[in-house]
Structure formats: C-alpha cells, structure tokens
Write a protein that holds these residues in place. Structure first.
Motif, PDB file in Angstrom:
ATOM      1  N   LYS A  77      -3.166   5.381  -1.776  1.00 58.31           N
ATOM      2  CA  LYS A  77      -3.649   4.345  -2.682  1.00 58.31           C
ATOM      3  C   LYS A  77      -4.238   3.184  -1.891  1.00 58.31           C
ATOM      4  N   GLU A  78      -5.002   2.368  -2.584  1.00 59.60           N
ATOM      5  CA  GLU A  78      -5.586   1.198  -1.943  1.00 59.60           C
ATOM      6  C   GLU A  78      -4.531   0.094  -1.801  1.00 59.60           C
ATOM      7  N   ARG A  79      -4.779  -0.787  -0.846  1.00 62.62           N
ATOM      8  CA  ARG A  79      -3.904  -1.927  -0.681  1.00 62.62           C
ATOM      9  C   ARG A  79      -4.066  -2.850  -1.892  1.00 62.62           C
ATOM     10  N   GLU A  80      -2.936  -3.261  -2.476  1.00 66.34           N
ATOM     11  CA  GLU A  80      -2.999  -4.072  -3.667  1.00 66.34           C
ATOM     12  C   GLU A  80      -2.250  -5.389  -3.490  1.00 66.34           C
ATOM     13  N   ALA A  86      -7.733 -10.582  -3.196  1.00 72.31           N
ATOM     14  CA  ALA A  86      -8.387  -9.445  -2.547  1.00 72.31           C
ATOM     15  C   ALA A  86      -8.033  -9.402  -1.070  1.00 72.31           C
ATOM     16  N   PRO A  87      -7.834  -8.198  -0.526  1.00 72.54           N
ATOM     17  CA  PRO A  87      -7.543  -8.116   0.911  1.00 72.54           C
ATOM     18  C   PRO A  87      -8.587  -8.816   1.771  1.00 72.54           C
ATOM     19  N   THR A  88      -9.824  -8.813   1.326  1.00 66.21           N
ATOM     20  CA  THR A  88     -10.894  -9.440   2.095  1.00 66.21           C
ATOM     21  C   THR A  88     -10.789 -10.970   2.125  1.00 66.21           C
ATOM     22  N   GLN A  91       0.841  -1.188   0.000  1.00 63.81           N
ATOM     23  CA  GLN A  91       0.000   0.000   0.000  1.00 63.81           C
ATOM     24  C   GLN A  91       0.876   1.238   0.000  1.00 63.81           C
TER      25      GLN A  91
END
Length: 123
Positions: free
Chosen positions: A43-46, A106-108, A39
């Motif tokens: 920005k978003e975590r990628e 995905a982080p989720t 991250q």
C-alpha cells in the motif's frame, strides 16, 4: 538537516495500546510540523497525524480520530504518537517526518524521514 529515529513499535493484540516516539538528532526541533505516516505492505504511505511544533495544533486522519493522540515534548525535542484501541487494520510500518510546512498530509510535504518502526496488531 535533522535525523529522526522512531521507537516503540511492537506486536500487540486488538484493543491494546502503544506509544511511538520520534527523537531528533538536534537539541531543538527546528521545523514547523512533525508528521506521522504509516505504510502497510503493498500500500501507499498514508497520513496518520501531525502536530505544529510551536503551537501544538494537531491534525488526524479520520480512521484514527478518537484513538490516536499526537504530542511533543519541546525540552526533549521528541514527538509521540499514543495509539489506543488498536485494530488489525492499524498494522503497518510507522514513520515520523519533519516539515517546514503547516500540518501537511501528503508525504511530499515532508522533507526528512525516520526509518520507521513496525506495529503489528493481531486479532
């Protein structure tokens, strides 16, 4: 529950290498997948890379293919992210995470996270 701790980050120049480590609080890694994310500020975590712990199957995001290598040491319950030919755009905080799923991007998909280690690549 597992606690993850990343290490190995630092300030390097473009073209240099770093190896990140992710150690676990348990004697064994009792999850199916260890993932690496990054991250950058604003920005978003990628997703970066992931490894299926028991079989060693790996997955990478396109931007790091051929430069980064994810691996693990079962005996040490430790995961690694070898980063070669680093670029300024790789600058970010890098996180490892544990998932019961299989190579999620995905982080989720990941339940447990470390605190991260900073990687800064200067041009």
């Amino acid at each position: 529950q597992v606690q993850l701790v990343e290490s190995g980050g630092g300030l390097v120049q473009a073209g240099d290498s770093l190896r990140l480590s992710c150690t676990t609080s348990t004697r064994t890694f009792n999850y199916n997948t260890m993932g690496w994310f990054r991250q950058a500020p604003g920005k978003e975590r990628e997703f970066v890379a992931a490894i299926r712990w028991n079989v060693g199957t790996t997955s990478y995001t396109d931007s790091v293919k051929g430069r980064f290598t994810v691996s693990r040491d079962n005996a040490k319950a430790t995961g690694y992210l070898q980063m070669d030919r680093l670029r300024p755009e790789d600058t970010a905080r890098y996180f490892c995470a544990a998932s019961l799923g299989l190579l999620g991007t995905a982080p989720t998909d990941y339940r447990y996270w470390g605190q991260g280690t900073q990687v800064t690549v200067s041009s």
